[in-house]
Design a protein around this motif. Structure first.
Motif, mmCIF file in Angstrom:
data_model
loop_
_atom_site.group_PDB
_atom_site.id
_atom_site.type_symbol
_atom_site.label_atom_id
_atom_site.label_comp_id
_atom_site.label_asym_id
_atom_site.label_seq_id
_atom_site.Cartn_x
_atom_site.Cartn_y
_atom_site.Cartn_z
ATOM 1 N N LEU A 1 -15.410 -7.085 25.819
ATOM 2 C CA LEU A 1 -15.898 -8.289 25.138
ATOM 3 C C LEU A 1 -16.116 -9.388 26.175
ATOM 4 N N ILE A 2 -17.234 -9.274 26.874
ATOM 5 C CA ILE A 2 -17.533 -10.165 27.995
ATOM 6 C C ILE A 2 -18.690 -11.083 27.604
ATOM 7 N N PRO A 3 -18.503 -12.393 27.682
ATOM 8 C CA PRO A 3 -19.574 -13.332 27.309
ATOM 9 C C PRO A 3 -20.498 -13.607 28.496
ATOM 10 N N THR A 4 -21.471 -14.469 28.273
ATOM 11 C CA THR A 4 -22.290 -14.969 29.368
ATOM 12 C C THR A 4 -21.397 -15.693 30.373
ATOM 13 N N GLY B 1 -10.252 -21.234 35.396
ATOM 14 C CA GLY B 1 -11.030 -21.059 34.177
ATOM 15 C C GLY B 1 -11.097 -19.642 33.650
ATOM 16 N N LEU B 2 -10.534 -18.670 34.377
ATOM 17 C CA LEU B 2 -10.637 -17.269 33.952
ATOM 18 C C LEU B 2 -9.368 -16.811 33.247
ATOM 19 N N THR B 3 -9.507 -16.482 31.980
ATOM 20 C CA THR B 3 -8.436 -15.857 31.204
ATOM 21 C C THR B 3 -8.999 -14.619 30.537
ATOM 22 N N ILE B 4 -8.346 -13.481 30.776
ATOM 23 C CA ILE B 4 -8.753 -12.206 30.169
ATOM 24 C C ILE B 4 -7.570 -11.663 29.388
ATOM 25 N N VAL B 5 -7.806 -11.309 28.147
ATOM 26 C CA VAL B 5 -6.764 -10.719 27.314
ATOM 27 C C VAL B 5 -7.240 -9.358 26.815
ATOM 28 N N ARG C 1 -9.606 -3.118 25.008
ATOM 29 C CA ARG C 1 -10.657 -4.035 24.546
ATOM 30 C C ARG C 1 -10.500 -5.373 25.265
ATOM 31 N N PRO C 2 -10.765 -5.406 26.585
ATOM 32 C CA PRO C 2 -10.596 -6.668 27.317
ATOM 33 C C PRO C 2 -11.602 -7.720 26.864
ATOM 34 N N LYS C 3 -11.123 -8.942 26.758
ATOM 35 C CA LYS C 3 -11.996 -10.048 26.348
ATOM 36 C C LYS C 3 -11.796 -11.230 27.288
ATOM 37 N N VAL C 4 -12.906 -11.769 27.780
ATOM 38 C CA VAL C 4 -12.890 -12.998 28.570
ATOM 39 C C VAL C 4 -12.971 -14.171 27.608
ATOM 40 N N LEU C 5 -12.009 -15.075 27.685
ATOM 41 C CA LEU C 5 -11.969 -16.207 26.757
ATOM 42 C C LEU C 5 -12.913 -17.327 27.209
#
Length: 445
Positions: free
Chosen positions: A432-435, A283-287, A343-347
């Protein structure tokens, strides 16, 4: 912005490095201005203006390397500075892995500095009076309707606006610019209840003055402080953990550090030899999304001038990229990338649209983490121990505030228990990290 005179200064520096015997060199000029208004209990407490300008030069001399900086930019001082710097580098041990990045890897489209539209056209119109009114308008002291019967002990706020400009040039022909404005407001509120003091904070940041939401920060900080009243530790055990987006980077940053070339080269990473392997959950994708227009921290290039681009970091649990700069490329015998995630973001996972409350409902019962208080982690093993603040929740609803608890474990096993990644990251943050939500996490009270 960087002036023509400053560009000529950088060009002169490169010429001086050649004249004094350097085979390669990189020159960076950075300049910034910041205006700040601090408030205390609804009144102006401090006003500051800071301006800074410096030049740094990386020298590659006879197989040796050194980096130096100065703020004396007249031609005579620069000549002496470069000459002495080259002499110092010649006394250092050889380091054959030091080199400039290949020209084909460096940025070609950062020609004005404002390609990402991070300069606010309104910024030159901001006066001292506007700053003062903005800072005072955000204060909640004296707002009896908002504060109600709570005893407000203190409110400390800070409004600031800034502009940052940079230029990088090297002897391989690189010339790139970056400029950005930032508007920030943060506040800490302390209340008293039952003889105890409770504090909390909130903040916002934007690249446009009109987009800064300073006025809402005080109310949020007050709500957060009120929410802590009567906080007690929960019984030690294993619980589902939901980590709010504003603090969730605490659990993602160690992953990014672990795939940095310096950590890998020093065997100081719990993700050694992980490239191309599935070591994290499906479930972990980071872009990395480094070129989002209008968002602070976006950038066209790294500190070497290497061009950034959208790229996968982790794809469904598989480590897709390491962060290897030109130096570590030689040390590790690996292809160079950029030096670090911009700018890493967890999808979102398992579906889009999940926010904090939706994730708590998905988890049912557990602990909501709203802040981390100290602690540490071991970069080589991935073991961690963090103090936490937050709330117990049942059936997806908050039921009681928590304090004086420790969250412990290992990052690899923590991520194996991933339940969900939200869709509520804050665009004003560098990451850009969500809950995030995890199962079976160890907590001790």
């Amino acid at each position: 912005m960087i002036t023509q005179a400053e560009i000529q200064t950088a060009e002169l520096c490169l010429e001086l490095t050649r004249r004094h015997g350097a085979q390669q060199a990189r020159v960076s000029i950075s300049k910034s201005e910041e205006d700040l208004i601090a408030t205390l209990n609804g009144e102006v407490d401090k006003v500051t203006h800071c301006a800074d300008r410096s030049l740094s030069v990386a020298l590659f001399v006879d197989g040796r390397f050194g980096s130096f900086s100065t703020n004396k930019l007249d031609s005579e001082s620069l000549d002496v500075f470069i000459a002495k710097s080259v002499d110092i580098v010649r006394m250092l041990a050889p380091d054959p892995c030091r080199k400039l990045p290949e020209p084909e890897r460096t940025v070609k489209d950062a020609t004005t500095g404002n390609e990402l539209e991070l300069l606010d056209p309104f910024y030159p119109n901001i006066t001292a009076d506007i700053r003062r009114k903005t800072a005072l308008a955000a204060c909640i002291t004296g707002d009896r309707e908002l504060i109600g019967d709570w005893k407000l002990i203190s409110e400390e706020g800070e409004y600031s606006d800034s502009i940052y400009d940079s230029l990088i040039m090297d002897t391989n022909g690189l010339r790139c610019f970056h400029s950005e404005n930032s508007f920030d407001y943060g506040v800490e509120v302390t209340i008293e209840a039952d003889g105890e003091k409770y504090s909390s904070y909130d903040w916002d940041s934007a690249s446009r003055f009109s987009e800064l939401k300073a006025a809402s920060c005080g109310a949020k900080a007050l709500d957060n402080a009120i929410g802590k009243v009567g906080a007690q530790p929960l019984e030690s055990g294993r619980y589902n953990a939901v980590v709010e987006s504003r603090v969730a980077s605490k659990l993602v940053s160690p992953l990014l550090r672990a795939i940095n070339g310096y950590a890998l080269q020093q065997n100081n990473s719990f993700l050694m030899d992980s490239l191309g392997k599935k070591v994290l959950p499906e479930g972990l994708t980071i872009v990395d999304l480094p070129r989002i227009k209008g968002q602070n921290c976006s950038k066209y290039f790294d500190s070497e001038g290497v061009a950034t681009k959208d790229m996968p970091i982790v794809e469904k649990g598989v480590v897709s990229s390491y962060f290897i700069n030109s130096y570590m490329s030689g040390k590790l015998g690996m292809d160079a990338t950029i030096e670090e995630a911009t700018r890493p973001k967890v999808l979102p996972w398992p579906k889009a649209g999940l926010d904090r409350d939706a994730i708590m409902k998905l988890c049912g019962d557990g602990i909501l983490i709203t802040d981390f208080n100290g602690g540490n982690s071991n970069p080589a093993t991935g073991d961690f121990s963090y103090g936490i603040e937050g709330y117990a929740f049942r059936d997806g609803k908050i039921v009681a505030p928590l304090s004086e608890m420790l969250m412990t474990g290992n990052f690899l096993s923590l991520w194996e228990g991933l339940i969900a990644c939200g869709d509520d990251c804050r665009s004003c943050m560098s990451k850009l990290i969500p809950t995030l939500a995890f199962s079976n996490v160890d907590f001790s009270g």
